[in-house]
Design a protein around this motif. Structure first.
Motif, short mmCIF file in Angstrom:
data_model
loop_
_atom_site.label_atom_id
_atom_site.label_comp_id
_atom_site.label_asym_id
_atom_site.label_seq_id
_atom_site.Cartn_x
_atom_site.Cartn_y
_atom_site.Cartn_z
N ILE A 185 -5.26 -1.42 10.95
CA ILE A 185 -6.69 -1.73 10.84
C ILE A 185 -7.08 -2.77 11.89
O ILE A 185 -6.64 -3.92 11.86
CB ILE A 185 -7.03 -2.24 9.42
CG1 ILE A 185 -6.68 -1.18 8.38
CG2 ILE A 185 -8.50 -2.63 9.34
CD1 ILE A 185 -7.39 0.15 8.56
N LEU A 208 1.64 3.61 12.13
CA LEU A 208 0.50 2.70 12.20
C LEU A 208 1.01 1.35 12.71
O LEU A 208 2.14 0.95 12.42
CB LEU A 208 -0.16 2.53 10.83
CG LEU A 208 -0.88 3.74 10.26
CD1 LEU A 208 -1.25 3.51 8.80
CD2 LEU A 208 -2.13 4.07 11.07
N VAL A 225 -8.42 2.99 14.60
CA VAL A 225 -7.18 2.57 13.96
C VAL A 225 -6.07 2.64 15.00
O VAL A 225 -5.99 3.60 15.77
CB VAL A 225 -6.85 3.48 12.76
CG1 VAL A 225 -5.53 3.08 12.12
CG2 VAL A 225 -7.98 3.45 11.73
N ARG A 228 -13.15 -3.56 10.37
CA ARG A 228 -13.52 -3.00 9.07
C ARG A 228 -15.01 -2.70 9.01
O ARG A 228 -15.79 -3.25 9.79
CB ARG A 228 -13.18 -3.98 7.95
CG ARG A 228 -11.70 -4.26 7.78
CD ARG A 228 -11.46 -5.26 6.67
NE ARG A 228 -12.01 -6.57 6.98
CZ ARG A 228 -12.12 -7.56 6.11
NH1 ARG A 228 -11.75 -7.37 4.86
NH2 ARG A 228 -12.61 -8.73 6.46
N HIS A 258 -9.11 -1.45 2.92
CA HIS A 258 -7.71 -1.77 2.64
C HIS A 258 -7.53 -2.29 1.22
O HIS A 258 -8.48 -2.78 0.61
CB HIS A 258 -7.16 -2.79 3.65
CG HIS A 258 -7.89 -4.09 3.65
ND1 HIS A 258 -7.73 -5.05 2.66
CD2 HIS A 258 -8.79 -4.61 4.52
CE1 HIS A 258 -8.50 -6.09 2.93
NE2 HIS A 258 -9.16 -5.84 4.05
N ARG A 283 -2.75 -4.09 5.68
CA ARG A 283 -3.77 -3.60 6.62
C ARG A 283 -3.13 -2.91 7.81
O ARG A 283 -3.49 -3.19 8.96
CB ARG A 283 -4.66 -4.74 7.10
CG ARG A 283 -5.41 -5.47 6.01
CD ARG A 283 -6.24 -6.61 6.60
NE ARG A 283 -6.94 -7.37 5.59
CZ ARG A 283 -6.44 -8.42 4.96
NH1 ARG A 283 -5.21 -8.83 5.23
NH2 ARG A 283 -7.14 -9.08 4.05
N VAL A 311 -6.58 2.74 3.87
CA VAL A 311 -5.18 2.51 4.23
C VAL A 311 -4.26 3.44 3.46
O VAL A 311 -3.33 4.03 4.03
CB VAL A 311 -4.79 1.04 4.01
CG1 VAL A 311 -3.28 0.86 3.97
CG2 VAL A 311 -5.39 0.16 5.11
N ASN A 312 -4.50 3.61 2.15
CA ASN A 312 -3.68 4.54 1.37
C ASN A 312 -3.73 5.95 1.96
O ASN A 312 -2.71 6.64 2.06
CB ASN A 312 -4.15 4.58 -0.09
CG ASN A 312 -3.98 3.26 -0.81
OD1 ASN A 312 -4.95 2.62 -1.18
ND2 ASN A 312 -2.74 2.84 -1.03
N ALA A 329 0.85 -1.19 0.00
CA ALA A 329 0.00 0.00 0.00
C ALA A 329 0.89 1.24 0.00
O ALA A 329 1.85 1.31 0.76
CB ALA A 329 -0.91 -0.01 1.22
#
Length: 302
Positions: A132, A121, A146, A135, A100, A129, A111-112, A72
């Motif tokens: 994450i 993160l 998050v 979801r 994601h 992910r 996610v991007n 990602a």
């Protein structure tokens, strides 16, 4: 590390690909057939073909290959960050955004956007992910928590597992639900007739959804829902099960009866204990404008 699944057959069953697709509801039959073809499925320590008929006494071992992760990349996508500190981010995800990256959605995901806007993160769920913890569906809007580090991730995931984190949703459904409140307790698994869908099915995963009527209209009802468990498509499946399908839902709902970009389902409230301070935090997000406009439309029609 990839999980290995083992099964011991106690009575004669059907083809091995069908048997495994029934047992491993989170994986498609075509995916299982690929594993069989690649030798990732062994019966009595022997590679078999997809049409092999399992027999009483067979011992089946399934070792799926390690997933190929998509890297990602950060993207400057506008993001509604409701709260952020050194451990946690709470985001109000818009309808239409995938959480994601995947084979069909390599970019433009939550996610991007997070990789661009948030410095750190959690790495627990890998490159695909990061951070994450849970979801929501692409066409469901609303609040997500998050994790910015692994300790926060573990503690937040533990709260979801122990059902101490609270997640509330608002949904517009077809029909006039007469009960003011109630609980739907019905097991959910993949629909054997349609691999894209889930359904209430014997042997499915324990699933509980609480609902309360907020407003009734002619032919529609506005509900507040609280998840006790978090299965894939849980609210959509449970509402279909009791006969009140989600308005605008392209997969579980009836033909399109209201203008919109997907199901009218919004995660309005999120409550959890902060993983570092142990303070109970509650966040809320107003209904999206399109949702509000649609409610006004059904009010006028009523």
């Amino acid at each position: 590390m990839t999980e290995t699944y083992t099964f011991k057959i106690t009575k004669e069953k059907s083809r091995i690909d069908k048997f495994l697709s029934d047992q491993l509801a989170d994986h498609s039959r075509s995916q299982i057939q690929e594993w069989i073809k690649d030798g990732d499925v062994r019966v009595n320590d022997t590679v078999v073909k997809a049409n092999y008929k399992v027999q009483e006494g067979d011992e089946i071992e399934v070792t799926p290959p390690e997933p190929v992760e998509i890297d990602a990349v950060p993207e400057d996508i506008p993001l509604d960050i409701v709260y952020e500190d050194e451990d946690v981010v709470v985001v109000n995800k818009p309808q239409g955004m995938v959480v994601h990256p995947s084979a069909g959605h390599a970019s433009g995901t939550l996610v991007n956007a997070l990789l661009y806007h948030v410095k750190d993160l959690s790495g627990i769920n890998g490159k695909i992910r990061p951070g994450i913890v849970h979801r929501i569906d692409k066409d469901t809007s609303g609040l997500l928590m998050v994790a910015k580090n692994d300790l926060a991730h573990e503690k937040l995931a533990e709260q979801l597992q122990e059902k101490t984190a609270k997640r509330e949703y608002m949904a517009l459904v077809h029909g006039e639900l007469q009960h003011d409140k109630g609980t739907i307790d019905a097991p959910i698994g993949r629909d054997p007739k349609n691999r894209k869908k889930f359904t209430v099915i014997d042997g499915g995963k324990h699933s509980v959804t609480h609902f309360e009527v907020i407003e009734r209209f002619k032919d529609f009802t506005l509900l507040r829902l609280q998840l006790e468990t978090g299965r894939t498509h849980q609210i959509r499946v449970h509402l279909e099960y009791i006969g009140f399908r989600m308005a605008g839902d392209p997969l579980y709902g009836p033909r399109k009866t209201l203008e919109g970009k997907g199901q009218f389902l919004h995660a309005t409230s999120l409550t959890f204990v902060h993983p570092r301070t142990n303070e109970t935090l509650t966040f809320s997000a107003p209904l999206p404008q399109e949702f509000e406009d649609t409610l006004e439309l059904v009010r006028r029609r009523s």
